[in-house]
Design a protein around this motif. Structure first.
Motif, short mmCIF file in Angstrom:
data_model
loop_
_atom_site.label_atom_id
_atom_site.label_comp_id
_atom_site.label_asym_id
_atom_site.label_seq_id
_atom_site.Cartn_x
_atom_site.Cartn_y
_atom_site.Cartn_z
N GLY A 83 29.95 -10.30 3.17
CA GLY A 83 31.09 -11.11 3.50
C GLY A 83 31.99 -10.65 4.68
O GLY A 83 32.86 -11.21 4.86
N LYS A 84 31.49 -9.66 5.54
CA LYS A 84 32.14 -9.33 6.60
C LYS A 84 31.31 -9.92 7.92
O LYS A 84 30.30 -9.96 7.82
CB LYS A 84 32.19 -8.02 6.87
CG LYS A 84 33.31 -7.26 5.65
CD LYS A 84 33.63 -5.92 6.06
CE LYS A 84 34.45 -5.25 4.83
NZ LYS A 84 34.71 -3.94 5.20
N TYR A 85 32.18 -10.34 8.77
CA TYR A 85 31.49 -10.91 9.93
C TYR A 85 31.72 -10.26 11.34
O TYR A 85 32.77 -9.89 11.52
CB TYR A 85 31.69 -12.78 9.90
CG TYR A 85 33.17 -12.82 9.98
CD1 TYR A 85 33.68 -13.17 11.29
CD2 TYR A 85 33.62 -13.16 8.93
CE1 TYR A 85 35.12 -13.30 11.22
CE2 TYR A 85 35.16 -13.56 9.04
CZ TYR A 85 35.79 -13.57 10.11
OH TYR A 85 37.26 -13.82 10.11
N TYR A 101 30.72 -17.29 13.39
CA TYR A 101 30.87 -16.03 12.54
C TYR A 101 29.38 -15.86 12.15
O TYR A 101 28.54 -16.72 11.55
CB TYR A 101 31.50 -16.52 11.04
CG TYR A 101 33.11 -16.76 11.16
CD1 TYR A 101 33.78 -16.39 12.43
CD2 TYR A 101 33.70 -17.04 10.25
CE1 TYR A 101 35.03 -16.67 12.69
CE2 TYR A 101 35.17 -17.34 10.52
CZ TYR A 101 35.82 -17.06 11.49
OH TYR A 101 36.97 -17.50 11.85
N TYR A 103 27.11 -12.99 9.98
CA TYR A 103 27.37 -12.08 8.84
C TYR A 103 26.17 -11.13 8.86
O TYR A 103 25.06 -11.67 8.24
CB TYR A 103 27.53 -12.70 7.65
CG TYR A 103 28.74 -13.56 7.49
CD1 TYR A 103 29.84 -13.08 6.55
CD2 TYR A 103 29.01 -14.76 8.00
CE1 TYR A 103 31.05 -13.96 6.51
CE2 TYR A 103 29.95 -15.70 7.90
CZ TYR A 103 30.85 -15.00 7.07
OH TYR A 103 32.30 -15.78 6.99
N LYS A 107 26.86 -13.35 3.69
CA LYS A 107 27.91 -13.88 2.89
C LYS A 107 28.14 -13.79 1.75
O LYS A 107 29.10 -13.87 0.83
CB LYS A 107 28.51 -15.36 3.66
CG LYS A 107 29.92 -15.79 3.05
CD LYS A 107 29.85 -16.96 3.82
CE LYS A 107 31.11 -17.66 3.58
NZ LYS A 107 31.80 -19.01 4.18
N SER A 117 23.78 -14.38 7.75
CA SER A 117 24.22 -15.81 7.52
C SER A 117 25.19 -16.12 8.74
O SER A 117 25.69 -15.13 9.45
CB SER A 117 25.47 -15.58 6.39
OG SER A 117 24.96 -15.17 5.13
N LYS A 172 24.28 -19.92 4.28
CA LYS A 172 24.36 -18.38 3.61
C LYS A 172 22.97 -17.48 3.74
O LYS A 172 22.79 -16.42 4.13
CB LYS A 172 24.76 -18.52 2.17
CG LYS A 172 26.30 -18.77 1.75
CD LYS A 172 26.41 -18.74 0.42
CE LYS A 172 27.86 -19.38 0.05
NZ LYS A 172 28.25 -19.35 -1.42
#
Length: 435
Positions: A83-85, A101, A103, A107, A117, A172
């Motif tokens: 979930g961090k990008y 973004y 990931y 994600k 992602s 994703k």
């Protein structure tokens, strides 16, 4: 009202008595048959008007733009958390800001970091935006086997996607991570991502019945020629031992400072020569060039040198001169140039300059550059950093805040070059000669 009553009066209104009465009160009337739209003779002569026809066209199209995002040090990016990008710099397409973004750990928690992602996000506030997207992972082997996900050129059942502020669209499961790490998409620990955004815009067009080509303005060439010819000058400037003739009216039109000095209440009518202190001759020559030509001069032609360091040094001096004479456009051009050429052995002096002359965007760029771990130590060893500590001690507090922010994000894209420009020694210390 009088004309209306005469019109309703019928033929009797055109009698000599009526005309005489009208003349007596100073209100002459032409013959009714010629003036009244409701008379039987005019109605018989008038042909029915043809129905008017107009047309317009509603045009809906996409305004397209692309951004190339290099993700260096991919192995170090792994493990930052699901979930961090990693975000690209913002780029503008169709009047809106966008960002990519990436990931590294995916994600979605349910995928367990098995996939990377890739998303495109709307970074502008305001109304919803309809757009099409294309995300491409570049094959770095040269075989052209790029991995492409696109909305362009295919039918979309629901039409273009609609994004709100900070909304994002992407995949994703863009690529299985184990396959990515053994593929030709990863080279020298780097990934290359291309993104194309097509913002949907609509407008209505009417018929255009003319084509008039208008050439671009060449007024600056005419004014610049005055400086080149040197004719009819009425003021001379002495700068660092050199003499520069000029025209008062041009300088006054371009600079409010010169306007006050040359034509203000305190002007000296007999003033023919002005001595400029604290400025080098080459800088004043560049200043004059801009005031006449409305563009920056060729630095190599001006100084006889062609290095990035000399160009940066000139931009620093010229920014200070522009602020001194209230030449806002020149100041912004110099600020832009310094943002583009930020480097280890010049950034400290540039940062001090940005603080002293209120160049806030340039200040931010310099602080971000210095705060990067790979730059901080080298910058602190330069003579410019010693000057920064003495002249702008308050900036050190702001710099610490930026260093702390960088520490919070262990992975960040490399935005600047950490090269040492010409004019520095092997340790990155800046040597400041004259231009």
């Amino acid at each position: 009202m009088g004309a209306g009553r005469a019109c309703r009066g019928g033929p009797s209104s055109s009698s000599p008595a009526a005309a005489a009465a009208a003349a007596a009160v100073g209100r002459p009337f032409p013959p009714i048959a010629a003036s009244c739209p409701f008379s039987s003779s005019s109605a018989a002569a008038a042909a029915p008007a043809a129905p008017s026809e107009t047309a317009s066209t509603s045009v809906t199209k996409t305004v397209n733009g692309s951004h190339h995002f290099k993700i260096a040090g991919y192995p170090l990016a792994k493990g930052i958390g699901v979930g961090k990008y990693i975000a690209s710099e913002c780029f503008t397409v169709g009047g809106y800001d966008w960002a990519i973004y990436f990931y590294p750990d995916g994600k979605s928690p349910e995928d367990g970091a098995a996939y990377v992602s890739l998303f495109i996000a709307l970074a502008s506030e305001g109304t919803d935006v309809r757009a099409l997207f294309e995300l491409t992972l570049v094959d770095q082997s040269g075989k052209g086997q790029d991995k492409v996900h696109t909305h362009f050129g295919r039918s979309l059942e629901g039409g273009p996607y609609t994004l709100k502020y900070r909304g994002s669209m992407g995949y994703k499961r863009f690529f299985k991570r184990s396959a990515l790490e053994t593929s030709d998409y990863l080279k020298d620990d780097c990934l290359l991502v291309n993104c194309t955004v097509g913002v949907v815009q609509s407008h209505t067009e009417g018929p255009k019945i003319y084509t008039i080509p208008v050439p671009p303005s060449n007024m600056s060439q005419h004014i610049g020629q005055l400086l080149t010819d040197g004719k009819r000058t009425d003021i001379t400037f002495e700068v660092d031992g050199e003499v520069f003739p000029a025209h008062k009216v041009v300088l006054a039109a371009r600079s409010p400072v010169f306007r006050a000095q040359l034509f203000g209440p305190m002007k000296d009518k007999n003033m023919k020569r002005i001595t400029i202190e604290d400025m080098e001759a080459s800088v004043f020559k560049a200043l004059l060039h801009f005031m006449y030509w409305d563009e920056l001069p060729d630095i190599e032609e001006l100084t006889g040198l062609n290095t990035t360091w000399v160009s940066t040094l000139m931009a620093q001096h010229l920014l200070a001169a522009a602020d001194r004479y209230a030449l806002e456009r020149l100041k912004l051009l110099c600020e832009l140039k310094l943002c583009e050429d930020v480097a280890i052995n010049t950034v400290a002096n540039t940062l001090a300059l940005a603080e002293q002359h209120h160049c806030y965007q340039l200040k931010t760029v310099c602080l971000r550059f210095v705060a990067l771990p790979e730059n901080l130590k080298a910058v602190m060893q330069t003579d410019g950093f010693d000057y920064l500590q003495q002249s702008c001690p308050s900036l050190l507090t702001e710099l610490l805040e930026y260093v702390a922010k960088v520490g919070e994000h262990s992975v960040s894209p490399c935005l600047y070059s950490n090269e040492v420009l010409d004019g520095g020694d092997a340790n990155g210390r800046r040597v400041k000669p004259r231009i």
